[in-house]
Design a protein around this motif. Structure first.
Motif, PDB file in Angstrom:
ATOM      1  N   UNK A   1     -11.482 -13.328  47.205  1.00  0.00           N
ATOM      2  CA  UNK A   1     -11.931 -11.995  47.622  1.00  0.00           C
ATOM      3  C   UNK A   1     -12.008 -11.906  49.145  1.00  0.00           C
ATOM      4  N   UNK A   2     -12.654 -12.906  49.761  1.00  0.00           N
ATOM      5  CA  UNK A   2     -12.776 -12.877  51.215  1.00  0.00           C
ATOM      6  C   UNK A   2     -11.439 -12.984  51.911  1.00  0.00           C
ATOM      7  N   UNK A   3     -10.553 -13.842  51.387  1.00  0.00           N
ATOM      8  CA  UNK A   3      -9.233 -13.962  51.988  1.00  0.00           C
ATOM      9  C   UNK A   3      -8.411 -12.700  51.845  1.00  0.00           C
ATOM     10  N   UNK A   4      -8.516 -12.051  50.682  1.00  0.00           N
ATOM     11  CA  UNK A   4      -7.786 -10.796  50.495  1.00  0.00           C
ATOM     12  C   UNK A   4      -8.260  -9.710  51.438  1.00  0.00           C
ATOM     13  N   UNK A   5      -9.587  -9.604  51.580  1.00  0.00           N
ATOM     14  CA  UNK A   5     -10.132  -8.590  52.485  1.00  0.00           C
ATOM     15  C   UNK A   5      -9.738  -8.886  53.928  1.00  0.00           C
ATOM     16  N   UNK A   6      -9.859 -10.157  54.333  1.00  0.00           N
ATOM     17  CA  UNK A   6      -9.514 -10.530  55.705  1.00  0.00           C
ATOM     18  C   UNK A   6      -8.036 -10.284  55.990  1.00  0.00           C
TER      19      UNK A   6
ATOM     20  N   UNK B   1      -4.267  -7.183  58.861  1.00  0.00           N
ATOM     21  CA  UNK B   1      -2.974  -6.494  58.916  1.00  0.00           C
ATOM     22  C   UNK B   1      -3.139  -5.057  59.399  1.00  0.00           C
ATOM     23  N   UNK B   2      -4.191  -4.398  58.944  1.00  0.00           N
ATOM     24  CA  UNK B   2      -4.428  -3.009  59.350  1.00  0.00           C
ATOM     25  C   UNK B   2      -4.778  -2.934  60.823  1.00  0.00           C
ATOM     26  N   UNK B   3      -5.661  -3.823  61.289  1.00  0.00           N
ATOM     27  CA  UNK B   3      -6.014  -3.831  62.700  1.00  0.00           C
ATOM     28  C   UNK B   3      -4.786  -4.108  63.571  1.00  0.00           C
ATOM     29  N   UNK B   4      -3.967  -5.049  63.143  1.00  0.00           N
ATOM     30  CA  UNK B   4      -2.775  -5.402  63.915  1.00  0.00           C
ATOM     31  C   UNK B   4      -1.800  -4.232  63.961  1.00  0.00           C
ATOM     32  N   UNK B   5      -1.612  -3.572  62.820  1.00  0.00           N
ATOM     33  CA  UNK B   5      -0.696  -2.430  62.765  1.00  0.00           C
ATOM     34  C   UNK B   5      -1.166  -1.300  63.687  1.00  0.00           C
ATOM     35  N   UNK B   6      -2.454  -1.011  63.638  1.00  0.00           N
ATOM     36  CA  UNK B   6      -2.976   0.067  64.479  1.00  0.00           C
ATOM     37  C   UNK B   6      -2.903  -0.301  65.956  1.00  0.00           C
ATOM     38  N   UNK B   7      -3.060  -1.573  66.272  1.00  0.00           N
ATOM     39  CA  UNK B   7      -2.952  -2.007  67.665  1.00  0.00           C
ATOM     40  C   UNK B   7      -1.522  -1.868  68.177  1.00  0.00           C
ATOM     41  N   UNK B   8      -0.546  -2.254  67.337  1.00  0.00           N
ATOM     42  CA  UNK B   8       0.856  -2.197  67.739  1.00  0.00           C
ATOM     43  C   UNK B   8       1.335  -0.757  67.858  1.00  0.00           C
ATOM     44  N   UNK B   9       0.917   0.112  66.945  1.00  0.00           N
ATOM     45  CA  UNK B   9       1.388   1.499  66.930  1.00  0.00           C
ATOM     46  C   UNK B   9       0.580   2.424  67.827  1.00  0.00           C
ATOM     47  N   UNK B  10      -0.479   1.919  68.432  1.00  0.00           N
ATOM     48  CA  UNK B  10      -1.302   2.741  69.328  1.00  0.00           C
ATOM     49  C   UNK B  10      -1.543   1.971  70.628  1.00  0.00           C
ATOM     50  N   UNK B  11      -0.482   1.848  71.415  1.00  0.00           N
ATOM     51  CA  UNK B  11      -0.580   1.103  72.660  1.00  0.00           C
ATOM     52  C   UNK B  11      -1.305   1.895  73.738  1.00  0.00           C
TER      53      UNK B  11
ATOM     54  N   UNK C   1      -5.704 -12.862  64.315  1.00  0.00           N
ATOM     55  CA  UNK C   1      -6.574 -13.958  63.912  1.00  0.00           C
ATOM     56  C   UNK C   1      -7.206 -13.720  62.557  1.00  0.00           C
ATOM     57  N   UNK C   2      -7.654 -12.483  62.315  1.00  0.00           N
ATOM     58  CA  UNK C   2      -8.223 -12.141  61.014  1.00  0.00           C
ATOM     59  C   UNK C   2      -7.177 -12.270  59.910  1.00  0.00           C
ATOM     60  N   UNK C   3      -5.961 -11.827  60.209  1.00  0.00           N
ATOM     61  CA  UNK C   3      -4.874 -11.914  59.235  1.00  0.00           C
ATOM     62  C   UNK C   3      -4.559 -13.373  58.900  1.00  0.00           C
ATOM     63  N   UNK C   4      -4.483 -14.227  59.932  1.00  0.00           N
ATOM     64  CA  UNK C   4      -4.194 -15.637  59.710  1.00  0.00           C
ATOM     65  C   UNK C   4      -5.326 -16.321  58.935  1.00  0.00           C
ATOM     66  N   UNK C   5      -6.555 -15.944  59.230  1.00  0.00           N
ATOM     67  CA  UNK C   5      -7.694 -16.520  58.512  1.00  0.00           C
ATOM     68  C   UNK C   5      -7.637 -16.170  57.032  1.00  0.00           C
ATOM     69  N   UNK C   6      -7.308 -14.931  56.726  1.00  0.00           N
ATOM     70  CA  UNK C   6      -7.194 -14.523  55.332  1.00  0.00           C
ATOM     71  C   UNK C   6      -6.076 -15.241  54.610  1.00  0.00           C
ATOM     72  N   UNK C   7      -4.912 -15.364  55.266  1.00  0.00           N
ATOM     73  CA  UNK C   7      -3.807 -16.085  54.649  1.00  0.00           C
ATOM     74  C   UNK C   7      -4.153 -17.554  54.428  1.00  0.00           C
ATOM     75  N   UNK C   8      -4.896 -18.134  55.385  1.00  0.00           N
ATOM     76  CA  UNK C   8      -5.298 -19.525  55.219  1.00  0.00           C
ATOM     77  C   UNK C   8      -6.195 -19.725  54.013  1.00  0.00           C
ATOM     78  N   UNK C   9      -7.143 -18.797  53.809  1.00  0.00           N
ATOM     79  CA  UNK C   9      -8.035 -18.898  52.654  1.00  0.00           C
ATOM     80  C   UNK C   9      -7.257 -18.745  51.347  1.00  0.00           C
ATOM     81  N   UNK C  10      -6.347 -17.784  51.298  1.00  0.00           N
ATOM     82  CA  UNK C  10      -5.550 -17.600  50.082  1.00  0.00           C
ATOM     83  C   UNK C  10      -4.619 -18.785  49.842  1.00  0.00           C
ATOM     84  N   UNK C  11      -4.051 -19.326  50.923  1.00  0.00           N
ATOM     85  CA  UNK C  11      -3.181 -20.484  50.787  1.00  0.00           C
ATOM     86  C   UNK C  11      -3.924 -21.706  50.281  1.00  0.00           C
ATOM     87  N   UNK C  12      -5.172 -21.873  50.732  1.00  0.00           N
ATOM     88  CA  UNK C  12      -5.981 -23.002  50.277  1.00  0.00           C
ATOM     89  C   UNK C  12      -6.242 -22.909  48.777  1.00  0.00           C
TER      90      UNK C  12
END
Length: 213
Positions: A14-19, A24-34, A180-191
């Motif tokens: 659950x935590x990894x999915x949310x993270x 991903x959402x934070x990263x997308x909004x950062x890239x599309x709103x420079x 960083x949040x995206x990588x943390x979530x993927x790490x939890x799901x990968x584990x």
């Protein structure tokens, strides 16, 4: 150890999915709103921008029609004698010299906009605030529930049926934070996935060796 894993596993999923989703959402909004998109309230009403980060110009605050949320301090279960203080303000904005319902609601829970709820400083705060463009992030459907939006409509604000909320002075999250949040979530799901694969892997049986007599 195994029982503790079965308790920790669902939490990691659950935590990894949310993270992962939030990152991903934070990263997308950062890239599309420079940078913020400058747009007037009249242009916003006719053609809402695709960007989320906006700088609003030529807007008229509807000071006679705004809503505020308040909180009350309590001590030992008893309400304090001090008056309720504004905790957040929802202020409709529209183009000057128009009778159309506002399609923009400016939201703030701190700063000069909150002073609009104070009768003694509202006009002065509004004059100072709207003497220059107002920046903020447009809230998405995931930022505020539909129930909350219905409650805002129920306060009596003179807004259009499809209004947008602009979070005053908000900016996109820094891209490194989102990644960083995206990588943390993927790490939890990968584990968790690694643990599941190890448990499902068949146990290798020892081969029998025939010895001739």
């Amino acid at each position: 150890m195994r029982a503790r894993y079965w308790l920790l596993g669902p939490l990691l999923v659950v935590g990894g999915g949310i993270a992962t989703f939030v990152g991903a959402r934070w990263s997308y909004r950062s890239v599309t709103n420079r940078a913020p998109v400058t747009i007037s309230c009249a242009e916003f009403a006719d053609h809402p921008p695709a960007a989320d980060w906006v700088r609003l110009t030529d807007c008229e605050p509807m000071l006679e029609n705004f809503a505020s949320q308040t909180f009350e301090t309590k001590y030992d279960g008893q309400s304090s004698s001090t008056p309720k203080q504004p905790a957040a303000v929802f202020l409709p904005l529209r183009a000057p010299a128009t009778s159309r319902r506002a399609q923009i609601v400016l939201f703030a829970d701190s700063g000069p906009l909150v002073q609009l709820a104070d009768a003694t400083g509202g006009e002065q705060a509004a004059e100072q605030l709207f003497s220059q463009p107002v920046e903020g992030m447009i809230e998405g459907r995931l930022d505020r529930s539909e129930r909350s939006r219905k409650e805002i409509r129920g306060t009596g604000l003179n807004v259009a049926s499809e209004f947008v909320i602009v979070d005053y002075n908000a900016k996109p999250r820094p891209l490194p934070l989102g990644l960083g949040m995206f990588a943390l979530g993927l790490g939890a799901l990968g584990f968790v996935g690694h643990k599941v694969r190890r448990r499902r892997r068949p146990v290798a049986l020892a081969r029998a060796t025939l010895v001739s007599s």
